[in-house]
Design a protein around this motif. Sequence first.
Motif, PDB file in Angstrom:
ATOM      1  N   UNK A   1      -4.799  12.119   0.304  1.00 16.53           N
ATOM      2  CA  UNK A   1      -3.918  10.957   0.389  1.00 16.53           C
ATOM      3  C   UNK A   1      -2.997  11.022   1.599  1.00 16.53           C
ATOM      4  N   UNK A   2      -2.725  12.232   2.069  1.00 14.69           N
ATOM      5  CA  UNK A   2      -1.832  12.386   3.220  1.00 14.69           C
ATOM      6  C   UNK A   2      -2.540  12.090   4.536  1.00 14.69           C
ATOM      7  N   UNK A   3      -3.873  12.066   4.512  1.00 14.32           N
ATOM      8  CA  UNK A   3      -4.624  11.795   5.741  1.00 14.32           C
ATOM      9  C   UNK A   3      -4.471  10.335   6.134  1.00 14.32           C
TER      10      UNK A   3
ATOM     11  N   UNK B   1       0.825  -1.209   0.000  1.00 13.61           N
ATOM     12  CA  UNK B   1       0.000   0.000   0.000  1.00 13.61           C
ATOM     13  C   UNK B   1       0.858   1.258   0.000  1.00 13.61           C
ATOM     14  N   UNK B   2       1.883   1.257   0.844  1.00 19.65           N
ATOM     15  CA  UNK B   2       2.759   2.431   0.934  1.00 19.65           C
ATOM     16  C   UNK B   2       3.450   2.706  -0.402  1.00 19.65           C
ATOM     17  N   UNK B   3       3.823   1.657  -1.113  1.00 20.30           N
ATOM     18  CA  UNK B   3       4.474   1.827  -2.417  1.00 20.30           C
ATOM     19  C   UNK B   3       3.501   2.485  -3.413  1.00 20.30           C
TER      20      UNK B   3
ATOM     21  N   UNK C   1       1.468   7.481  -6.295  1.00 21.65           N
ATOM     22  CA  UNK C   1       0.345   8.386  -6.606  1.00 21.65           C
ATOM     23  C   UNK C   1       0.646   9.795  -6.120  1.00 21.65           C
ATOM     24  N   UNK C   2       1.200   9.900  -4.914  1.00 21.47           N
ATOM     25  CA  UNK C   2       1.549  11.228  -4.388  1.00 21.47           C
ATOM     26  C   UNK C   2       2.582  11.917  -5.272  1.00 21.47           C
ATOM     27  N   UNK C   3       3.558  11.146  -5.750  1.00 21.66           N
ATOM     28  CA  UNK C   3       4.573  11.718  -6.636  1.00 21.66           C
ATOM     29  C   UNK C   3       3.944  12.210  -7.938  1.00 21.66           C
TER      30      UNK C   3
END
Length: 348
Positions: free
Chosen positions: A253-255, A190-192, A197-199
């Motif tokens: 996404x940061x939440x 999930x973190x990957x 997506x954030x990038x």
Amino acid sequence: MKRIALITLLVLPLLHAQEAAPIDLDARRQSVVDLKAHIAAREERLKEIAADIRSLDDRNEKRIDSIVNTLTNLKDSESSKTRINALKGEVIAGLRKAITVYQGKRREIFERLRSDKSAAVQALTGDLEKFDARTQKRVDQILELAKSMPARADVDKYESAGIEYRNGWYSETTRISDEWKQNRRQGVATEKNLREIREALGKAIATLESRKASTAGLLKDRNLTAAERAIQEQELGRIDAMLDSRRQELVTLALPSTTGSSTVDQSASQTTSSASNPAAKDNADEMKDLLDDSRKDIAADFWTILRQYGQAAAERDKIISLKMNLEAREKWLAEHATGEKKTATEIK
């Protein structure tokens, strides 16, 4: 000299014949009738292409919606490990590729809108808005899939492996729990995906900020025509709207995730994850086969839609050109028909 005189004698009758040739107004009138029929035929063809695009696009969107909804409501079990998460990652990658294609088409349309003064401004603006809306839908679907991916949860690493009796003493042995292993596997996957997506969102924001600065700079040019200024101002508004959306999505996404980790126990999974259907290994493999087949169908229809859009745009341009020709012919007829009436009156 004789040769020049001979050429002159041969050419003069032709010139007089051309000058004396009467204008066939009936033929000109018929050409207008024929041109109107031509335009009607092209407009009918444009309607047919547009109907085909809508039908194919509706079918494709239903397929994509179905895949996204199905995967959003699925999560991995200990037997499937991270297969469902991997499938979500594959679909997200596909959606991102579609966005890249949309952005390329959008650039083409905007350049045409900006530079082609004879273009159908309203139609091209509508095309821009459609590609922007479809891009936003793909981003929403990516976020939906991303938020359905379980994050790491607070799971005990060790569990009891039983009680041993040795030398008059009872002792409990422990082992690393399968639930902890699964939670860790899913958390890493999930973190990957979320990081990628954030990038991507960060790059999109940087690109939009650059476009905003460039557009604002163009608007400072006092030599812009009113039409060019209107186009750039509308584009600046669209850029601002997209920037607001991308920034909000990045914040979302940061939440902290509310999905939790997956477990084999169905009742427990319903309280810890929004994706409430753990998939066994066989289910995950079947889902992958289904996804692979659907992806081929979607890709084929996707490129067909874009090709048909190109045909529709070309047909629309042709109709515009024909209508401009018609307008010129009707104007000519109006002017010369008036002259013909005056001549007829003078004869009387």
